[in-house]
Design an enzyme around this catalytic site. Structure first.
Site, PDB file in Angstrom:
ATOM      1  N   GLY A  83      33.573  25.473 -23.651  1.00 14.62           N
ATOM      2  CA  GLY A  83      34.757  26.120 -24.212  1.00 14.62           C
ATOM      3  C   GLY A  83      34.566  26.638 -25.625  1.00 14.62           C
ATOM      4  O   GLY A  83      35.549  26.857 -26.339  1.00 14.62           O
ATOM      5  N   HIS A 122      30.244  24.469 -35.113  1.00 16.86           N
ATOM      6  CA  HIS A 122      31.335  23.884 -35.897  1.00 16.86           C
ATOM      7  C   HIS A 122      31.761  22.565 -35.283  1.00 16.86           C
ATOM      8  O   HIS A 122      31.732  22.385 -34.064  1.00 16.86           O
ATOM      9  CB  HIS A 122      32.531  24.839 -36.008  1.00 16.86           C
ATOM     10  CG  HIS A 122      32.975  25.426 -34.701  1.00 16.86           C
ATOM     11  ND1 HIS A 122      32.320  26.479 -34.081  1.00 16.86           N
ATOM     12  CD2 HIS A 122      34.007  25.101 -33.881  1.00 16.86           C
ATOM     13  CE1 HIS A 122      32.943  26.779 -32.959  1.00 16.86           C
ATOM     14  NE2 HIS A 122      33.958  25.951 -32.808  1.00 16.86           N
TER      15      HIS A 122
HETATM   16  P1  5GP Z   1      35.807  26.658 -30.441  1.00 16.36           P
HETATM   17  O1  5GP Z   1      36.702  26.919 -29.270  1.00 16.36           O
HETATM   18  O2  5GP Z   1      34.749  27.726 -30.603  1.00 16.36           O
HETATM   19  O3  5GP Z   1      35.236  25.274 -30.457  1.00 16.36           O
HETATM   20  O4  5GP Z   1      36.741  26.698 -31.708  1.00 16.36           O
HETATM   21  C1  5GP Z   1      36.917  27.827 -32.507  1.00 16.36           C
HETATM   22  C2  5GP Z   1      38.076  27.532 -33.421  1.00 16.36           C
HETATM   23  O5  5GP Z   1      38.071  28.506 -34.445  1.00 16.36           O
HETATM   24  C3  5GP Z   1      39.436  27.603 -32.729  1.00 16.36           C
HETATM   25  O6  5GP Z   1      40.095  26.344 -32.862  1.00 16.36           O
HETATM   26  C4  5GP Z   1      40.150  28.720 -33.474  1.00 16.36           C
HETATM   27  O7  5GP Z   1      41.535  28.449 -33.686  1.00 16.36           O
HETATM   28  C5  5GP Z   1      39.387  28.813 -34.785  1.00 16.36           C
HETATM   29  N1  5GP Z   1      39.362  30.140 -35.367  1.00 16.36           N
HETATM   30  C6  5GP Z   1      39.075  31.307 -34.720  1.00 16.36           C
HETATM   31  N2  5GP Z   1      39.105  32.330 -35.584  1.00 16.36           N
HETATM   32  C7  5GP Z   1      39.417  31.809 -36.797  1.00 16.36           C
HETATM   33  C8  5GP Z   1      39.591  32.402 -38.103  1.00 16.36           C
HETATM   34  O8  5GP Z   1      39.478  33.603 -38.315  1.00 16.36           O
HETATM   35  N3  5GP Z   1      39.898  31.535 -39.106  1.00 16.36           N
HETATM   36  C9  5GP Z   1      40.050  30.200 -38.918  1.00 16.36           C
HETATM   37  N4  5GP Z   1      40.367  29.457 -39.983  1.00 16.36           N
HETATM   38  N5  5GP Z   1      39.868  29.620 -37.701  1.00 16.36           N
HETATM   39  C10 5GP Z   1      39.564  30.426 -36.664  1.00 16.36           C
END
Ligand code: 5GP
Ligand code: ZN
Length: 112
Positions: free
Chosen positions: A92, A99
């Site tokens: 996901g 991160h």
């Molecule tokens: P993943 O699903 O890749 O583990 O999590 C990515 C996270 O990045 C998501 O929780 C999403 O809300 C966050 N996110 C996506 N774009 C941005 C952004 O431009 N700024 C911030 N602060 N968070 C972001």
């Protein structure tokens, strides 16, 4: 230079709510928080996903991991916190820059 969203956040090209920064990591609030506290801990260098990390990144990964309890405490999460790493489409992962999510606060749902 880079097309990566989180690299742009590290470089200040895209604004973010920074919580902490040192030579190696950058920590900021998730734009779409899933809990009272929802932080993202990222390396300043671009590593796309956990399965692209190598032994050369061992010290960096250790530093990220050991920073989690300190960051959680700073956010007032005295009772503990949840940390999540999504890897690849199967996990996901939506942003292709490694991160670690830190989540905490009241009413964190169970994980099944
Ligand atoms: P993943 O699903 O890749 O583990 O999590 C990515 C996270 O990045 C998501 O929780 C999403 O809300 C966050 N996110 C996506 N774009 C941005 C952004 O431009 N700024 C911030 N602060 N968070 C972001
Ligand atoms: Zn990146």
């Amino acid at each position: 230079m880079s097309d990566c969203l989180f690299c742009k956040i590290v470089d200040g090209e895209i604004p973010s709510s920074k919580v902490f920064e040192d030579e190696h990591i950058y920590v900021f609030e998730d734009i779409n928080p899933k809990a009272d506290v929802h932080l993202l801990v990222i390396p300043k260098i671009h590593i796309s996903r956990l399965d692209q990390a190598t032994q050369a990144h061992a010290e960096l990964l250790s530093h990220m991991m050991l920073s989690l309890p300190k960051l959680a405490r700073q956010q007032g999460l005295e009772d503990g916190f949840r940390s999540i790493i999504n890897t690849g489409p199967g996990g996901g992962q939506e942003v292709d820059h490694l991160h670690i999510h830190i989540l905490g606060g009241k009413k964190l749902p169970g994980f099944h």
